[in-house]
Scaffold this active site. Sequence first.
Site, mmCIF file in Angstrom:
data_model
loop_
_atom_site.group_PDB
_atom_site.id
_atom_site.type_symbol
_atom_site.label_atom_id
_atom_site.label_comp_id
_atom_site.label_asym_id
_atom_site.label_seq_id
_atom_site.Cartn_x
_atom_site.Cartn_y
_atom_site.Cartn_z
ATOM 1 N N THR A 60 0.002 23.226 65.326
ATOM 2 C CA THR A 60 1.216 23.359 64.588
ATOM 3 C C THR A 60 1.157 22.588 65.158
ATOM 4 O O THR A 60 0.696 21.172 64.914
ATOM 5 C CB THR A 60 2.352 24.324 65.706
ATOM 6 O OG1 THR A 60 2.770 24.471 64.643
ATOM 7 C CG2 THR A 60 1.954 24.252 66.567
ATOM 8 N N LYS A 64 -1.636 18.856 62.660
ATOM 9 C CA LYS A 64 -2.223 19.772 61.878
ATOM 10 C C LYS A 64 -2.952 19.349 61.268
ATOM 11 O O LYS A 64 -4.223 19.737 60.430
ATOM 12 C CB LYS A 64 -1.296 21.003 60.885
ATOM 13 C CG LYS A 64 -0.447 21.880 61.262
ATOM 14 C CD LYS A 64 0.180 22.571 60.493
ATOM 15 C CE LYS A 64 0.950 24.114 61.091
ATOM 16 N NZ LYS A 64 1.902 24.441 60.227
ATOM 17 N N ASN A 85 -4.869 24.779 60.558
ATOM 18 C CA ASN A 85 -4.121 25.634 61.727
ATOM 19 C C ASN A 85 -4.643 27.078 62.956
ATOM 20 O O ASN A 85 -4.044 27.068 63.459
ATOM 21 C CB ASN A 85 -2.639 26.453 61.232
ATOM 22 C CG ASN A 85 -2.878 27.462 60.310
ATOM 23 O OD1 ASN A 85 -4.389 27.698 59.829
ATOM 24 N ND2 ASN A 85 -1.920 28.573 60.108
ATOM 25 N N ASP A 100 -1.684 29.657 56.779
ATOM 26 C CA ASP A 100 -0.812 30.139 55.877
ATOM 27 C C ASP A 100 0.376 30.376 55.256
ATOM 28 O O ASP A 100 0.614 31.434 54.749
ATOM 29 C CB ASP A 100 -0.189 28.460 56.158
ATOM 30 C CG ASP A 100 0.884 27.922 57.292
ATOM 31 O OD1 ASP A 100 0.453 28.556 58.848
ATOM 32 O OD2 ASP A 100 0.716 26.764 57.744
ATOM 33 N N GLY A 129 4.616 20.792 55.312
ATOM 34 C CA GLY A 129 3.007 21.280 55.588
ATOM 35 C C GLY A 129 2.760 22.987 55.441
ATOM 36 O O GLY A 129 1.740 23.741 55.165
ATOM 37 N N ALA A 130 3.972 23.626 55.340
ATOM 38 C CA ALA A 130 3.729 25.420 54.912
ATOM 39 C C ALA A 130 3.879 25.600 53.652
ATOM 40 O O ALA A 130 2.960 26.370 53.243
ATOM 41 C CB ALA A 130 5.104 25.751 55.663
ATOM 42 N N ASN A 150 12.165 19.611 45.607
ATOM 43 C CA ASN A 150 12.131 19.500 47.530
ATOM 44 C C ASN A 150 13.485 17.931 47.014
ATOM 45 O O ASN A 150 13.294 17.647 46.456
ATOM 46 C CB ASN A 150 11.014 18.666 47.678
ATOM 47 C CG ASN A 150 10.658 18.408 49.421
ATOM 48 O OD1 ASN A 150 11.254 18.767 50.069
ATOM 49 N ND2 ASN A 150 10.061 17.333 49.469
ATOM 50 N N THR A 152 13.327 15.486 48.686
ATOM 51 C CA THR A 152 12.282 14.397 48.845
ATOM 52 C C THR A 152 10.979 14.111 47.361
ATOM 53 O O THR A 152 9.773 14.886 47.872
ATOM 54 C CB THR A 152 11.421 13.349 49.918
ATOM 55 O OG1 THR A 152 12.219 13.313 51.213
ATOM 56 C CG2 THR A 152 10.354 12.230 49.532
ATOM 57 N N GLY A 241 11.049 35.965 56.400
ATOM 58 C CA GLY A 241 9.698 35.076 57.105
ATOM 59 C C GLY A 241 8.558 35.465 58.146
ATOM 60 O O GLY A 241 7.590 35.094 58.050
#
Length: 277
Positions: A60, A64, A85, A100, A129-130, A150, A152, A241
């Site tokens: 994690t 990763k 992962n 994931d 990442g996810a 997003n 960014t 989740g």
Amino acid sequence: MKFGLLGFPVKHSISPWIHEQFMKKTGIAGTYELFETRPESLEERIKSWRKEEIDGFNVTIPFKQDIVPFLDKVEEEAKQIGAVNTVVNQNGEWKGYNTDGRGYYRSLVGSFPDLVPELSSVLLIGAGGAARGIYHVLVREGFQRVDITNRTLEKASRLVREEDENKKTTVLSLKQAEGNLSNYDVVIQTTSVGMEPSTEEIPISLDNLKRGTIVSDIVYKPLTTRFLTEGKKRGGVIHQGHAMLLYQAQYAFEIWTGKEAPLDSVLQQLEYRLRGN
Ligand code: NAP
């Protein structure tokens, strides 16, 4: 068998409990330990695992991507996602996977078996990442559109450049996504916004949500985030989740042991634990 979790920080991870349930259910004797490792000690940790012959481990934040140079092989999907992962030790050879995206997708179709990807448009919020793993699998499963928003924008654009051969994605600012929200059948929140302790935060307003839209959040602490509460208020159907957490762990366990652990009671027990009971 010996399993573990590599990351920093991992002290409060619920993964040992999940894998202990899987071991019990499949009759496999073993341990799953937390290996909290500072970035400067990563190499040392890997060397010691090579000697001790660990059977498999999860990776994690923040390792990763950093783990990749230590592996002998990386499965194609993990290569495309650009992150690992899960690592399995196959007779001394370490192979990396990414569970994931597939874990998320298993959890989504587990809750919504009638969802038809070809007829459904998705908005993915986040490009971390996810989100990378989830985006990859959604595109592969043939969703009609998979737009990304997003904070960014450049990070979202980079992800699309690497992945979207089918031109099914538009990158939107958070404001544009709020305005266009009624275009989507599924809205997936993958940022860390709303996670404990900042549980009042929400990444975008859901004012324009269409009734009946699936509103999904991969944050599982709290179990019902503000994003989900607001989605429900506006007629959305919510997807929490913790199911992803369980399904991605189930897939990792399958990679290590070849056995599919039944999830039946584990999902309810996990809910109970995450509610703090
Ligand atoms: P990450 O790689 O650090 O990505 C973080 C994402 O959150 C980025 O898109 C980032 O946007 C966005 N973000 C962070 N702070 C923000 C803010 N204040 N406003 C707007 N956007 C913000 O993290 P990750 O590994 O993808 O994990 C994200 C979340 O998913 C975490 O809460 C994690 O616990 C959860 N997760 C759950 C599961 C599960 O099994 N359910 C699995 C993996 C992760 P920028 O690009 O602009 O920085």
